[in-house]
Design an enzyme around this catalytic site. Sequence first.
Site, PDB file in Angstrom:
ATOM      1  N   TYR A  83      55.592  55.247  17.763  1.00 15.35           N
ATOM      2  CA  TYR A  83      54.394  55.143  18.613  1.00 15.35           C
ATOM      3  C   TYR A  83      53.973  56.531  19.092  1.00 15.35           C
ATOM      4  O   TYR A  83      52.799  56.919  18.988  1.00 15.35           O
ATOM      5  CB  TYR A  83      54.680  54.229  19.808  1.00 15.35           C
TER       6      TYR A  83
HETATM    7  P1  NAD Z   1      46.058  47.278  25.794  1.00 12.51           P
HETATM    8  O1  NAD Z   1      46.804  46.791  24.604  1.00 12.51           O
HETATM    9  O2  NAD Z   1      45.976  46.382  26.969  1.00 12.51           O
HETATM   10  O3  NAD Z   1      44.585  47.713  25.353  1.00 12.51           O
HETATM   11  C1  NAD Z   1      44.278  48.237  24.094  1.00 12.51           C
HETATM   12  C2  NAD Z   1      43.149  47.407  23.487  1.00 12.51           C
HETATM   13  O4  NAD Z   1      42.752  47.989  22.235  1.00 12.51           O
HETATM   14  C3  NAD Z   1      43.544  45.970  23.175  1.00 12.51           C
HETATM   15  O5  NAD Z   1      42.730  45.069  23.904  1.00 12.51           O
HETATM   16  C4  NAD Z   1      43.337  45.826  21.668  1.00 12.51           C
HETATM   17  O6  NAD Z   1      42.843  44.549  21.286  1.00 12.51           O
HETATM   18  C5  NAD Z   1      42.362  46.949  21.358  1.00 12.51           C
HETATM   19  N1  NAD Z   1      42.416  47.455  19.982  1.00 12.51           N
HETATM   20  C6  NAD Z   1      43.527  47.881  19.311  1.00 12.51           C
HETATM   21  N2  NAD Z   1      43.187  48.300  18.073  1.00 12.51           N
HETATM   22  C7  NAD Z   1      41.830  48.161  17.963  1.00 12.51           C
HETATM   23  C8  NAD Z   1      40.881  48.429  16.921  1.00 12.51           C
HETATM   24  N3  NAD Z   1      41.253  48.904  15.724  1.00 12.51           N
HETATM   25  N4  NAD Z   1      39.577  48.159  17.151  1.00 12.51           N
HETATM   26  C9  NAD Z   1      39.174  47.652  18.351  1.00 12.51           C
HETATM   27  N5  NAD Z   1      40.028  47.359  19.363  1.00 12.51           N
HETATM   28  C10 NAD Z   1      41.341  47.621  19.171  1.00 12.51           C
HETATM   29  O7  NAD Z   1      46.736  48.682  26.192  1.00 12.51           O
HETATM   30  P2  NAD Z   1      46.616  49.581  27.496  1.00 12.51           P
HETATM   31  O8  NAD Z   1      47.930  49.575  28.175  1.00 12.51           O
HETATM   32  O9  NAD Z   1      45.373  49.240  28.241  1.00 12.51           O
HETATM   33  O10 NAD Z   1      46.463  51.032  26.827  1.00 12.51           O
HETATM   34  C11 NAD Z   1      45.189  51.573  26.510  1.00 12.51           C
HETATM   35  C12 NAD Z   1      45.390  52.900  25.793  1.00 12.51           C
HETATM   36  O11 NAD Z   1      46.104  53.800  26.617  1.00 12.51           O
HETATM   37  C13 NAD Z   1      46.185  52.798  24.484  1.00 12.51           C
HETATM   38  O12 NAD Z   1      45.590  53.668  23.539  1.00 12.51           O
HETATM   39  C14 NAD Z   1      47.571  53.293  24.867  1.00 12.51           C
HETATM   40  O13 NAD Z   1      48.241  53.892  23.766  1.00 12.51           O
HETATM   41  C15 NAD Z   1      47.231  54.330  25.925  1.00 12.51           C
HETATM   42  N6  NAD Z   1      48.304  54.540  26.885  1.00 12.51           N
HETATM   43  C16 NAD Z   1      48.706  53.510  27.689  1.00 12.51           C
HETATM   44  C17 NAD Z   1      49.714  53.712  28.629  1.00 12.51           C
HETATM   45  C18 NAD Z   1      50.200  52.615  29.520  1.00 12.51           C
HETATM   46  O14 NAD Z   1      51.179  52.855  30.248  1.00 12.51           O
HETATM   47  N7  NAD Z   1      49.581  51.448  29.538  1.00 12.51           N
HETATM   48  C19 NAD Z   1      50.298  54.984  28.748  1.00 12.51           C
HETATM   49  C20 NAD Z   1      49.884  56.001  27.886  1.00 12.51           C
HETATM   50  C21 NAD Z   1      48.857  55.775  26.979  1.00 12.51           C
HETATM   51  C1  UGA Z   2      54.555  52.911  28.615  1.00  9.46           C
HETATM   52  C2  UGA Z   2      53.506  52.193  27.738  1.00  9.46           C
HETATM   53  O1  UGA Z   2      53.987  50.925  27.298  1.00  9.46           O
HETATM   54  C3  UGA Z   2      53.083  52.976  26.548  1.00  9.46           C
HETATM   55  O2  UGA Z   2      51.936  52.371  25.953  1.00  9.46           O
HETATM   56  C4  UGA Z   2      52.763  54.364  26.997  1.00  9.46           C
HETATM   57  O3  UGA Z   2      52.278  55.175  25.996  1.00  9.46           O
HETATM   58  C5  UGA Z   2      53.946  54.997  27.701  1.00  9.46           C
HETATM   59  O4  UGA Z   2      54.185  54.220  28.868  1.00  9.46           O
HETATM   60  C6  UGA Z   2      53.659  56.410  28.107  1.00  9.46           C
HETATM   61  O5  UGA Z   2      53.635  56.758  29.274  1.00  9.46           O
HETATM   62  O6  UGA Z   2      53.472  57.214  27.205  1.00  9.46           O
HETATM   63  P1  UGA Z   2      57.165  52.766  28.860  1.00  9.46           P
HETATM   64  O7  UGA Z   2      57.451  53.993  29.665  1.00  9.46           O
HETATM   65  O8  UGA Z   2      58.211  52.302  27.929  1.00  9.46           O
HETATM   66  O9  UGA Z   2      55.833  52.915  27.999  1.00  9.46           O
HETATM   67  O10 UGA Z   2      56.753  51.656  29.914  1.00  9.46           O
HETATM   68  P2  UGA Z   2      57.457  50.343  30.486  1.00  9.46           P
HETATM   69  O11 UGA Z   2      57.358  49.217  29.528  1.00  9.46           O
HETATM   70  O12 UGA Z   2      56.877  50.125  31.828  1.00  9.46           O
HETATM   71  O13 UGA Z   2      59.003  50.728  30.588  1.00  9.46           O
HETATM   72  C7  UGA Z   2      59.528  51.575  31.610  1.00  9.46           C
HETATM   73  C8  UGA Z   2      61.030  51.577  31.484  1.00  9.46           C
HETATM   74  O14 UGA Z   2      61.531  50.257  31.788  1.00  9.46           O
HETATM   75  C9  UGA Z   2      61.537  51.909  30.079  1.00  9.46           C
HETATM   76  O15 UGA Z   2      62.668  52.707  30.159  1.00  9.46           O
HETATM   77  C10 UGA Z   2      61.914  50.540  29.509  1.00  9.46           C
HETATM   78  O16 UGA Z   2      62.964  50.569  28.563  1.00  9.46           O
HETATM   79  C11 UGA Z   2      62.356  49.809  30.744  1.00  9.46           C
HETATM   80  N1  UGA Z   2      62.210  48.342  30.583  1.00  9.46           N
HETATM   81  C12 UGA Z   2      61.060  47.788  30.147  1.00  9.46           C
HETATM   82  C13 UGA Z   2      63.289  47.538  30.892  1.00  9.46           C
HETATM   83  O17 UGA Z   2      64.361  48.038  31.258  1.00  9.46           O
HETATM   84  N2  UGA Z   2      63.164  46.177  30.767  1.00  9.46           N
HETATM   85  C14 UGA Z   2      62.006  45.590  30.348  1.00  9.46           C
HETATM   86  O18 UGA Z   2      61.942  44.333  30.263  1.00  9.46           O
HETATM   87  C15 UGA Z   2      60.921  46.423  30.030  1.00  9.46           C
END
Ligand code: NAD
Ligand code: UGA
Length: 314
Positions: free
Chosen positions: A150
């Site tokens: 990822y």
């Molecule tokens: P999310 O899965 O809730 O939202 C992403 C959306 O993109 C989904 O609704 C999905 O249907 C849509 N999508 C995926 N591929 C597509 C395509 N080819 N065409 C059109 N739509 C498409 O995820 P999120 O947590 O809201 O994350 C949003 C963005 O932020 C992502 O790019 C993710 O990598 C990035 N990001 C998220 C986090 C986090 O902690 N949530 C942290 C770092 C980066």
């Molecule tokens: C999150 C998002 O899912 C990614 O899309 C994003 O890109 C990433 O942050 C980022 O900052 O780059 P992550 O940090 O793994 O990834 O987020 P969480 O799912 O909230 O996990 C946080 C921590 O809790 C991780 O160490 C994970 O292993 C742990 N975890 C998660 C558990 O111990 N149990 C669970 O059921 C889920």
Amino acid sequence: MRVVVTGAAGFIGSRLCRQLLADPSNEVLGVDMLTDYYDVNLKRQNLSRIPTSNFTFLEGDLNRLELEDVLDGVDAVIHLAGQPGVRKSWGDEFGVYVAQNIEATQRLLEAARTSSTIRSFVYASSSSVYGDAERYPTKESDRPQPISPYGVSKLAAEHLCSLYASEFDVPTVSLRFFTVYGPGQRPDMAFNRFIRAGLERSPLTVHGDGTQIREFTHVDDIVRALISAANAGLPAGTVMNLSGGSSVSVNDVIATLSDLLGHSLEVSYGAPVAGDVFQTGGDTTLARELLGWEPTIGIREGLATEIDWLREHR
Ligand code: NAD
Ligand code: UGA
């Protein structure tokens, strides 16, 4: 401002659309293909909470749509669409990450390249590009070395943004979000799982011993930075950390949740999962200098907002 938000049905995208539409001078076109990474009904619910005035939704895949038409006359693109989830990106699933994170971004950049109206192209990058970083707090100039497929896919797309900025002047800004949480958080993410388990008095599983550290960031702080970056006229190719201001371990979070919920949580500890970094923590000097941005929502207050949201919407 006429804005295209990709990933508009997702966690961050739907929250962003609502905030953009709070300003009546904005018009938003939300694009999303409603992938089945998690329950599609949750995405439909996210969409149903976006006001309809000045909002148009286009259901479609960025890898198939005629993107020059989608971007016609648009001022800003905020590109959040992608396949999230660090730990699921191994094995056969990697093809999906390549398609949704790398290929879709490249197609969108190609379309943006031909536009004469786009003033900003904001890309949702990730703290996962750093892997286990060289130092903490990690600066944007530190060497990215992802430890999950990822993270590799997010970094590749970020490099494409920088490349289209340097070669074709596409006004890209890559914002590296550090684990985002708050109302509407994805159901596969830690806090959503932990809070649901707490409310249902069911067991939760920690991957590893819970000492891993994150600089969790509240979604409303992220949304504020996205809107500000879309308006700021930053130099093309800017890359910036957005991290939440406090380093806490997963065990710290569980203790705070027990306190907020008023009872202890039933926790079991499993094996660590490949791809999970031990620590994230970002230096946000650049975001402060370029956007005047600082995180404003602390972890305890932020967790309370997610508990309230899940109590209402679970
Ligand atoms: P999310 O899965 O809730 O939202 C992403 C959306 O993109 C989904 O609704 C999905 O249907 C849509 N999508 C995926 N591929 C597509 C395509 N080819 N065409 C059109 N739509 C498409 O995820 P999120 O947590 O809201 O994350 C949003 C963005 O932020 C992502 O790019 C993710 O990598 C990035 N990001 C998220 C986090 C986090 O902690 N949530 C942290 C770092 C980066
Ligand atoms: C999150 C998002 O899912 C990614 O899309 C994003 O890109 C990433 O942050 C980022 O900052 O780059 P992550 O940090 O793994 O990834 O987020 P969480 O799912 O909230 O996990 C946080 C921590 O809790 C991780 O160490 C994970 O292993 C742990 N975890 C998660 C558990 O111990 N149990 C669970 O059921 C889920």
